[in-house]
Motif scaffolding. Structure first.
Motif, PDB file in Angstrom:
ATOM      1  N   TYR A   1      30.579  50.007 -35.323  1.00 36.33           N
ATOM      2  CA  TYR A   1      30.158  49.099 -36.576  1.00 36.33           C
ATOM      3  C   TYR A   1      29.515  48.010 -35.943  1.00 36.33           C
ATOM      4  O   TYR A   1      28.927  47.422 -36.415  1.00 36.33           O
ATOM      5  N   ALA A   2      30.306  47.334 -34.772  1.00 41.29           N
ATOM      6  CA  ALA A   2      29.715  46.069 -34.368  1.00 41.29           C
ATOM      7  C   ALA A   2      28.360  46.309 -33.954  1.00 41.29           C
ATOM      8  O   ALA A   2      27.234  45.694 -34.150  1.00 41.29           O
ATOM      9  N   ALA A   3      28.132  47.406 -33.304  1.00 39.70           N
ATOM     10  CA  ALA A   3      26.532  47.607 -32.886  1.00 39.70           C
ATOM     11  C   ALA A   3      25.743  47.940 -33.790  1.00 39.70           C
ATOM     12  O   ALA A   3      24.574  47.120 -33.897  1.00 39.70           O
ATOM     13  N   ASN A   4      26.269  48.553 -34.835  1.00 43.20           N
ATOM     14  CA  ASN A   4      25.335  48.677 -35.963  1.00 43.20           C
ATOM     15  C   ASN A   4      24.902  47.586 -36.820  1.00 43.20           C
ATOM     16  O   ASN A   4      23.858  47.230 -37.255  1.00 43.20           O
ATOM     17  N   GLY A   5      26.104  46.684 -36.982  1.00 39.28           N
ATOM     18  CA  GLY A   5      25.781  45.578 -37.549  1.00 39.28           C
ATOM     19  C   GLY A   5      24.975  44.460 -36.833  1.00 39.28           C
ATOM     20  O   GLY A   5      24.198  43.936 -37.333  1.00 39.28           O
ATOM     21  N   ILE A   6      25.128  44.421 -35.535  1.00 38.65           N
ATOM     22  CA  ILE A   6      24.125  43.641 -34.864  1.00 38.65           C
ATOM     23  C   ILE A   6      22.749  43.957 -35.042  1.00 38.65           C
ATOM     24  O   ILE A   6      21.842  43.306 -35.240  1.00 38.65           O
ATOM     25  N   GLU A   7      22.479  45.504 -34.826  1.00 37.24           N
ATOM     26  CA  GLU A   7      21.200  45.879 -35.028  1.00 37.24           C
ATOM     27  C   GLU A   7      20.688  45.540 -36.329  1.00 37.24           C
ATOM     28  O   GLU A   7      19.600  45.304 -36.685  1.00 37.24           O
ATOM     29  N   LYS A   8      21.580  45.807 -37.384  1.00 37.27           N
ATOM     30  CA  LYS A   8      20.921  45.400 -38.811  1.00 37.27           C
ATOM     31  C   LYS A   8      20.742  43.843 -38.946  1.00 37.27           C
ATOM     32  O   LYS A   8      19.870  43.795 -39.830  1.00 37.27           O
ATOM     33  N   VAL A   9      21.341  43.151 -38.637  1.00 39.90           N
ATOM     34  CA  VAL A   9      21.051  41.689 -38.578  1.00 39.90           C
ATOM     35  C   VAL A   9      19.806  41.419 -38.003  1.00 39.90           C
ATOM     36  O   VAL A   9      19.020  40.664 -38.470  1.00 39.90           O
ATOM     37  N   LEU A  10      19.727  41.874 -36.703  1.00 41.00           N
ATOM     38  CA  LEU A  10      18.425  41.492 -35.865  1.00 41.00           C
ATOM     39  C   LEU A  10      17.202  42.255 -36.716  1.00 41.00           C
ATOM     40  O   LEU A  10      15.989  41.775 -36.407  1.00 41.00           O
ATOM     41  N   ALA A  11      17.455  43.202 -37.393  1.00 40.80           N
ATOM     42  CA  ALA A  11      16.253  43.914 -38.171  1.00 40.80           C
ATOM     43  C   ALA A  11      15.896  43.305 -39.648  1.00 40.80           C
ATOM     44  O   ALA A  11      14.991  43.564 -40.143  1.00 40.80           O
ATOM     45  N   ARG A  12      16.683  42.112 -39.754  1.00 41.26           N
ATOM     46  CA  ARG A  12      16.517  41.173 -41.231  1.00 41.26           C
ATOM     47  C   ARG A  12      15.087  40.903 -41.030  1.00 41.26           C
ATOM     48  O   ARG A  12      14.664  40.592 -40.080  1.00 41.26           O
ATOM     49  N   LYS A  13      14.315  40.935 -42.375  1.00 42.69           N
ATOM     50  CA  LYS A  13      12.881  40.182 -42.569  1.00 42.69           C
ATOM     51  C   LYS A  13      12.807  38.895 -42.409  1.00 42.69           C
ATOM     52  O   LYS A  13      12.066  38.247 -42.054  1.00 42.69           O
ATOM     53  N   ALA A  14      13.959  38.088 -42.556  1.00 42.61           N
ATOM     54  CA  ALA A  14      14.080  36.630 -42.769  1.00 42.61           C
ATOM     55  C   ALA A  14      13.939  36.112 -41.534  1.00 42.61           C
ATOM     56  O   ALA A  14      14.394  36.717 -40.374  1.00 42.61           O
ATOM     57  N   ASP A  15      13.420  34.928 -41.227  1.00 51.12           N
ATOM     58  CA  ASP A  15      13.168  34.276 -39.976  1.00 51.12           C
ATOM     59  C   ASP A  15      13.976  33.108 -39.520  1.00 51.12           C
ATOM     60  O   ASP A  15      13.853  32.572 -38.578  1.00 51.12           O
ATOM     61  N   ASP A  16      15.242  33.244 -40.245  1.00 50.18           N
ATOM     62  CA  ASP A  16      16.221  32.256 -39.874  1.00 50.18           C
ATOM     63  C   ASP A  16      17.218  32.579 -38.892  1.00 50.18           C
ATOM     64  O   ASP A  16      18.111  31.720 -38.630  1.00 50.18           O
ATOM     65  N   PHE A  17      17.071  33.897 -38.388  1.00 49.58           N
ATOM     66  CA  PHE A  17      18.020  34.263 -37.192  1.00 49.58           C
ATOM     67  C   PHE A  17      17.187  35.256 -36.452  1.00 49.58           C
ATOM     68  O   PHE A  17      16.971  36.313 -37.321  1.00 49.58           O
ATOM     69  N   GLY A  18      16.798  35.029 -35.385  1.00 46.78           N
ATOM     70  CA  GLY A  18      16.130  36.043 -34.436  1.00 46.78           C
ATOM     71  C   GLY A  18      16.247  35.701 -33.012  1.00 46.78           C
ATOM     72  O   GLY A  18      17.224  35.060 -32.387  1.00 46.78           O
ATOM     73  N   LYS A  19      14.967  35.623 -32.479  1.00 42.92           N
ATOM     74  CA  LYS A  19      14.703  35.395 -31.245  1.00 42.92           C
ATOM     75  C   LYS A  19      15.409  34.312 -30.429  1.00 42.92           C
ATOM     76  O   LYS A  19      16.223  34.188 -29.692  1.00 42.92           O
TER      77      LYS A  19
END
Length: 950
Positions: free
Chosen positions: A492-510
C-alpha cells in the motif's frame, strides 16, 4: 505402429531436462502439426487402451490443444483441411467418455475450434451436445463444454453476425435447456452434488443466451424460469464448510447473476418478480454467515442490491429501508473479520487482490462500499448524514471499528473517481482533509498495522485532494512504511507513492522528492532484494514511476539502480511467475535508459557492460518470457548510441539472423526494431563489408511471406534502402520487388496494400521517380502505370487518413511521380489526374492549420494501461518516436503546387479532369469529412503556394 512410437518418443522428449533435446522435440512436433494424418494419429494415441502409452496421454492432449490454438486459423502452417472433419467428429464423443484430466483439455479444444467454426462450419456440434442431455453419467462434462462455447455471447459488441449465430443457437437449444432444467429440478435429491453442478451450469448457459437481449422464448417462459430460480434460491444448504462454498450456494450465486441480468434489461416481463426476489435476496443477505466460504454468494447478493439501487429500480422499497440497509447490511460487511486479519497476515497477495483490485476476488468490504456509493447516487444527503453518525460513534472505539469507520467515510466521500486519475470530485458534506488530520494521519507513523494500511490507502484514494505542502509532510511517512514488516503495508505504501507521483498537479514532483531519493530507493530496492519476499508488481511499478519523475536526475544513482534491477532480473529468470512485475522491471530499465542516455548518449557505453551479462544469459537460456523485452531494450540502447557499433553488439548480430529467433512471434517486433537499428548504425560497413546483406534479405523474405509479420519486413527493407541506397542493392532489387508483387498476387489484403504503397512512396521520394520506374519497367513494361491505377491510387482514395508521418511520406512520393514524364503520358493523363486527387486528399488536413493534429509519440509520460500478452509486450518507455523520413521537405504542398503547375501547362484539360474526379461520388464518399474540401485545397494551392492552373 512405427509412426505412433515416434510420436510417443517425441512427446516424451518434450519433458527431457536437457534444453536442446526439448527444443528439438518441440520443433519436430510443431513441424508435424501441419502434415495430413498427424492429428488423427494424435487422437488415436489419446484414445488408445494400450497401457504402455497411458503416461503420455496427458502430454498428447495438451499438445493437441496447443496445435488447435496456434494452427487452426491465421497460421503459416494451418491444420490440414482433410483432418478437420475427423477431428471435429471425434472430439465431442471423446470428451464425453474421457477421464477428468483429459476431459478438460478436450473441452478447451472444442471451445477453441468452435470460436472460429461454430456454427457455420460446424453445424453438427450443438445437436451432438444436446443429444447427450439424457445421459446423466456425462452430463456435467457436456454442460461444461456447452457453457464454455456459449461464453462467446457474453460481453460482446452487438452486430448482425453475432445475432445470427445466437438465433441459430436459440432455435436448437432454448427448449431442450428448459426441459433439462425441469428434469434436473425434479431429481435434485438424487446424486445431489452432481445435479447441483448441472443446475449451476444450466444457469450459466441461461446467462449467455440472455446477455445480448431477452429472447422471445425466454420471455414467453419467464414465469417458468423464475419459479425454478425461486426454488433454487430457497434450497437448504447441505454443508457448512467455513472456507468453501457449498454446491447449493454456487447455484444461488448463478441464479442471482441471472436475476441481475434481467433487472438490468428493465423489461416489463421481469417487473412482476422483482419485488419478491429483492425481499428474498435481502433475507438471504441477513442470513449469510460471515465465514469465507459464504463470501462469493454475499458479494453477488450485494451487487444485485447495488445494481437495483443505482438504477433506482424499486426506489420506494429502498428509500424506506435506507437506515436498515446501512446498519444491517453495509456495516456488518465492511467490518473487519478475524478471517480478514488472518488473510492480511498469512495471505497478503489475496488480501490485496480482493481489497484493491476487485474482479473475481471481490471482498465483502469492497461490495459493501459499492452498495453505499450506489445509495449515495439517489439519496446522498440523507445517506451521508446517517453514515457520518455511525462514523462518529465508531471512530473512538476499537481499532477494528475505527478501520470500518474510515472505510465508511471514504465510501460516501467519493463522488467521481477513475482508476487511473483518482478522485476528481468529493461529497461536500464530508470533510475529507480535516478527517485525515484529526483521525487518520496519526496512524501513518504508529498504531495498529491494519490502520496503517488503511491510512496509506486513504492517501492514495484522495491524493488529488491533498496539496503539495501536505504531501511534503506525508511523503516521508509513506517511504518509512516501505520497510514495514507487513507485506500489505509495504504494498500500500508503494502503491500510494506511485499514485502521488502520477498526479497531474505540478505542486509535488521532481523537486519535492529530490531530498527523499536515497530513502525512497533504499526502501523500494530493499523489497525487491529480500529473498524472502515474492516479486511485488506494485513496488516495481513505483520504481518505474520514480525514475520517470526524476528523469535525468537519475544519473548519480543509475549504476546502483541498474545493479539492483539486474539482480532482480537474475532472480525472476529462474521462475518468471509474475508478468506484471516482470513488465515493470523492464519498463524501469527502459525509463532509466531513456532518461539518462536520452539526455546524454555518452552514457550508452557505461550501460552496456552493466546490462549485457544479464541479457546474454536470458538469450542463451532462451527465457521466452523475457527475450522480447531484451530485444526492445537492446534496440533502444543502440538507437541512442552515437559511435561505432560496439564489440558486444557485433557479437550478437549474427545469431539474431538465425531462423530460430524469428520462429517465435513474440520475438519478431523487438528483434525487427533491433535489426533496423543495426542497419541504420552500421550501414554499408555492416551490410556490405560485413557480409550480412544476404542473411538480412532472407529475413525480409520470411517476414513478407507472413500476413502477421509483413509490416516488419517492410521496416527492414526501408531501413536497407534508407541506409545503403538503391545502387548498393542493384543486384538484389529486382528480386525484392518480385517478392513483393508475388505476395500482392497471392495474398493481397488491405493492410498489405497500405504497407506496400507506403514503401513505394518512400522509395520514390528517396531515389526519384525515374529509378523507381526503371525498376518496375524492368520487371514488366507498363507496370508503373498498372500499379498506380490498379493498386496505389485506389488505396489512397479509400484508405482512412494516414498519420502525419505516413501522410507526408505518401505525399512526397506521389508528388515525385506526378512530376514524372512517364506518368504524364500514361493513359492520356487519367492516372495523373487521379494521382493529383490522391495528393489533395492527403493534404486535406494540413492545408488548414485548424485541422492539423500532432502524431502521438511512443514513450511519452502519460499514464498508459498495461498492455501485454504471453508472446509480446510493448515497453512504453522504450517506445520509438515516429520518424520524418523526409526532414528536408518542410512543406510537401510546395512540391505539389509546382508539379500541378507543370502538369497543367503540359496537358491541356487535365485540370478539368482533376476537378471531375474530385466530384466523383465514390471519391467524395471516401474523402468524407477528414479535412478541407477539394475546392478549399485548390484555392490554397493557388493563393498560398502560387500554383498556376492555366
Amino acid at each position: 505402429m512405427a509412426e505412433q512410437q515416434q510420436l510417443v518418443a517425441a512427446l516424451q522428449a518434450t519433458l527431457d531436462p536437457n534444453r536442446e533435446t526439448r527444443r528439438a522435440a518441440e520443433a519436430h512436433l510443431n513441424a508435424s502439426a501441419s502434415r495430413p494424418g498427424y492429428l488423427p494419429l494424435l487422437l488415436t494415441l489419446i484414445t488408445s487402451s494400450d497401457p504402455s502409452v497411458a503416461g503420455i496421454k496427458q502430454i498428447a492432449v495438451v499438445h493437441l490443444k496447443n496445435v488447435i490454438k496456434n494452427n487452426w486459423v491465421e497460421s503459416d502452417t494451418p491444420v490440414p483441411d482433410v483432418d478437420r472433419p475427423t477431428l471435429k467428429t471425434n472430439l465431442v464423443d471423446l470428451m464425453s467418455v474421457a477421464p477428468p484430466s483429459i476431459k478438460t483439455q478436450l473441452a478447451t479444444s472444442i471451445t477453441l475450434i468452435s470460436g472460429h467454426d461454430y456454427p457455420k462450419n460446424w453445424p453438427e456440434l450443438l445437436p451432438s451436445l444436446i443429444s447427450k442431455f439424457n445421459n446423466p453419467m456425462n452430463l456435467v462434462g457436456v454442460l461444461e463444454t456447452l457453457n464454455s462455447i456459449l461464453k462467446r455471447f457474453r460481453y460482446v459488441e452487438r452486430n448482425d453476425s453475432i445475432y445470427m449465430d445466437l438465433k441459430y443457437t436459440l432455435e436448437l437449444l432454448q427448449a431442450p435447456l428448459l426441459q433439462l432444467a425441469n428434469s434436473l429440478d425434479s431429481v435434485i435429491d438424487q446424486s445431489r452434488e452432481e445435479i447441483l453442478k448441472c443446475i449451476r451450469l444450466v444457469c450459466r448457459i441461461f446467462f449467455s443466451l440472455n446477455w445480448l437481449d431477452l429472447p422471445e422464448f425466454f420471455e414467453d417462459n419467464v414465469q417458468h424460469w423464475m419459479k425454478l430460480f425461486k426454488g433454487w434460491l430457497e434450497l437448504a444448504t447441505s454443508g457448512e464448510e467455513e472456507d468453501e462454498a457449498s454446491e447449493e450456494e454456487k447455484v444461488k450465486k448463478a441464479v442471482i447473476e441471472n436475476l441481475n441480468l434481467y433487472a438490468g434489461k428493465d423489461e416489463e416481463c421481469f417487473a412482476p418478480f422483482l419485488g419478491n426476489f429483492t425481499e428474498t435476496i435481502w433475507k438471504l443477505l441477513l442470513e449469510i454467515k460471515p465465514t469465507p466460504g459464504r463470501d462469493e454468494l454475499c458479494c453477488t447478493s450485494l451487487k444485485f442490491l447495488t445494481a437495483l439501487i443505482s438504477r433506482s429500480i424499486n426506489a420506494s422499497i429502498f428509500e424506506k429501508a435506507l437506515d436498515d440497509i446501512i446498519s444491517k447490511v453495509v456495516i456488518p460487511n465492511v467490518a473487519i473479520r478475524e478471517a480478514d486479519v488472518e488473510m492480511f497476515e498469512d495471505d497478503p497477495d489475496e488480501f490485496i487482490l480482493r481489497d484493491m483490485e476487485g474482479g473475481e476476488g471481490d471482498s465483502r468490504r469492497r461490495c459493501g462500499v459499492d452498495l453505499l456509493r450506489g445509495m449515495c447516487r439517489g439519496w446522498e444527503e440523507r445517506v451521508t448524514k446517517v453514515v457520518m453518525g455511525h462514523v462518529s460513534s465508531m471512530i473512538g472505539k476499537s481499532w477494528q471499528e475505527k478501520d470500518a469507520a474510515v472505510l465508511l467515510l471514504t465510501a460516501v466521500a467519493v463522488r467521481k473517481e477513475s482508476r487511473l486519475g483518482g478522485v476528481s470530485e468529493v461529497n461536500p458534506g464530508v470533510p475529507v482533509i480535516d478527517f485525515f488530520v484529526q483521525h487518520v494521519g496519526n496512524d501513518l507513523g504508529r498504531g495498529e498495522v491494519m490502520l496503517l494500511a488503511g491510512s496509506l490507502k486513504f492517501v492514495s484514494t484522495f491524493r488529488n485532494q491533498f496539496n503539495g505542502a501536505q504531501l511534503n509532510t506525508i511523503f516521508p511517512m509513506m517511504i518509512a512504511a516501505l520497510k514495514s514488516t507487513s507485506a500489505v503495508v509495504r504494498t500500500y505504501a508503494a502503491n500510494g507513492i506511485e499514485k502521488v507521483l502520477a498526479r497531474k498537479a505540478d505542486d509535488f514532483g521532481k523537486t519535492q522528492i529530490q531530498p527523499h531519493l536515497e530513502p525512497l530507493f533504499s526502501g523500494l530496492f530493499s523489497n525487491i532484494a529480500d529473498p524472502n519476499l515474492p516479486p511485488n508488481a506494485y513496488v516495481m511499478k513505483t520504481i518505474m514511476r520514480a525514475l520517470a519523475t526524476i528523469k535525468a536526475d537519475a544519473v548519480p544513482v543509475a549504476e546502483m539502480v541498474i545493479k539492483a534491477l539486474t539482480d532482480a532480473l537474475a532472480v525472476v529468470c529462474k521462475n518468471p511467475q509474475n508478468p506484471h512485475y516482470n513488465h515493470y522491471l523492464f519498463e524501469s530499465l527502459a525509463v532509466l535508459i531513456k532518461s539518462v542516455c536520452g539526455s546524454n548518449p555518452a552514457y550508452v557505453d557505461s550501460f552496456e557492460p552493466l546490462l549485457f551479462p544479464s541479457f546474454n544469459h536470458i538469450l542463451q537460456a532462451d527465457v521466452a518470457e523475457f527475450t522480447p523485452y531484451v530485444f526492445q531494450i537492446l534496440a533502444q540502447l543502440l538507437e541512442y548510441s552515437t559511435g561505432a557499433i560496439s564489440e558486444s553488439y557485433m557479437t550478437l548480430f549474427g545469431p539474431l539472423l538465425t531462423p530460430v529467433i524469428w520462429e517465435s512471434k513474440g520475438n519478431v517486433p523487438g528483434v525487427t526494431r533491433l535489426v533496423v537499428a543495426y542497419i541504420e548504425k552500421g550501414g554499408a560497413k555492416l551490410m556490405l563489408e560485413g557480409g550480412f546483406l544476404m542473411p538480412v534479405l532472407g529475413v525480409f523474405q520470411k517476414l513478407i511471406s507472413s500476413k502477421a509479420n509483413e509490416h516488419y519486413g517492410f521496416l527492414i527493407m526501408a531501413a536497407l534502402i534508407g541506409s545503403l541506397g538503391i545502387q548498393a542493392l542493384q543486384a538484389q532489387i529486382a528480386e525484392v520487388f518480385n517478392i513483393l508483387f508475388q505476395r500482392l498476387q497471392t495474398g493481397k489484403t488491405v493492410r498489405y496494400v497500405r504497407h506496400l504503397t507506403l514503401f513505394f512512396a518512400f522509395v520514390v521520394g528517396k531515389e526519384g521517380a525515374a529509378i523507381f520506374r526503371s525498376i518496375l519497367e524492368g520487371i514488366q513494361p507498363g507496370m508503373l502505370g498498372m500499379i498506380l491505377k490498379g493498386v496505389w491510387v485506389p488505396c489512397v482514395l479509400t484508405e482512412s487518413m494516414f498519420n502525419k508521418s505516413d501522410s507526408k511520406t505518401m505525399t512526397v512520393g506521389l508528388t515525385a511521380l506526378l512530376d514524372d514524364e512517364g506518368v504524364m503520358t500514361f493513359d492520356g493523363g487519367a492516372t495523373w489526374s487521379q494521382t493529383a486527387v490522391c495528393i489533395m486528399k492527403l493534404l486535406s488536413t494540413s492545408v488548414n492549420a485548424s485541422n492539423v493534429a500532432e502524431d502521438k509519440v511512443d514513450g511519452g509520460e502519460e499514464e498508459v494501461e498495461l498492455n501485454f500478452d504471453s508472446s509480446f509486450s510493448k515497453l512504453h518507455h522504450a517506445g520509438k518516436a515516429l520518424v520524418d523520413k523526409f526532414p528536408g521537405v518542410a512543406d510537401p504542398a510546395v512540391g505539389f503546387a509546382a508539379a500541378l503547375t507543370k502538369g497543367c501547362s503540359k496537358m491541356p484539360g487535365v485540370l478539368q479532369a482533376v476537378q471531375a474526379k474530385c466530384n466523383d461520388e465514390k471519391v467524395k464518399s471516401a474523402w468524407g469529412k477528414e479535412g478541407a474540401s477539394a475546392e478549399e485545397i485548390m484555392q490554397v494551392i493557388v493563393t498560398k503556394y502560387g500554383a498556376q492552373l492555366a
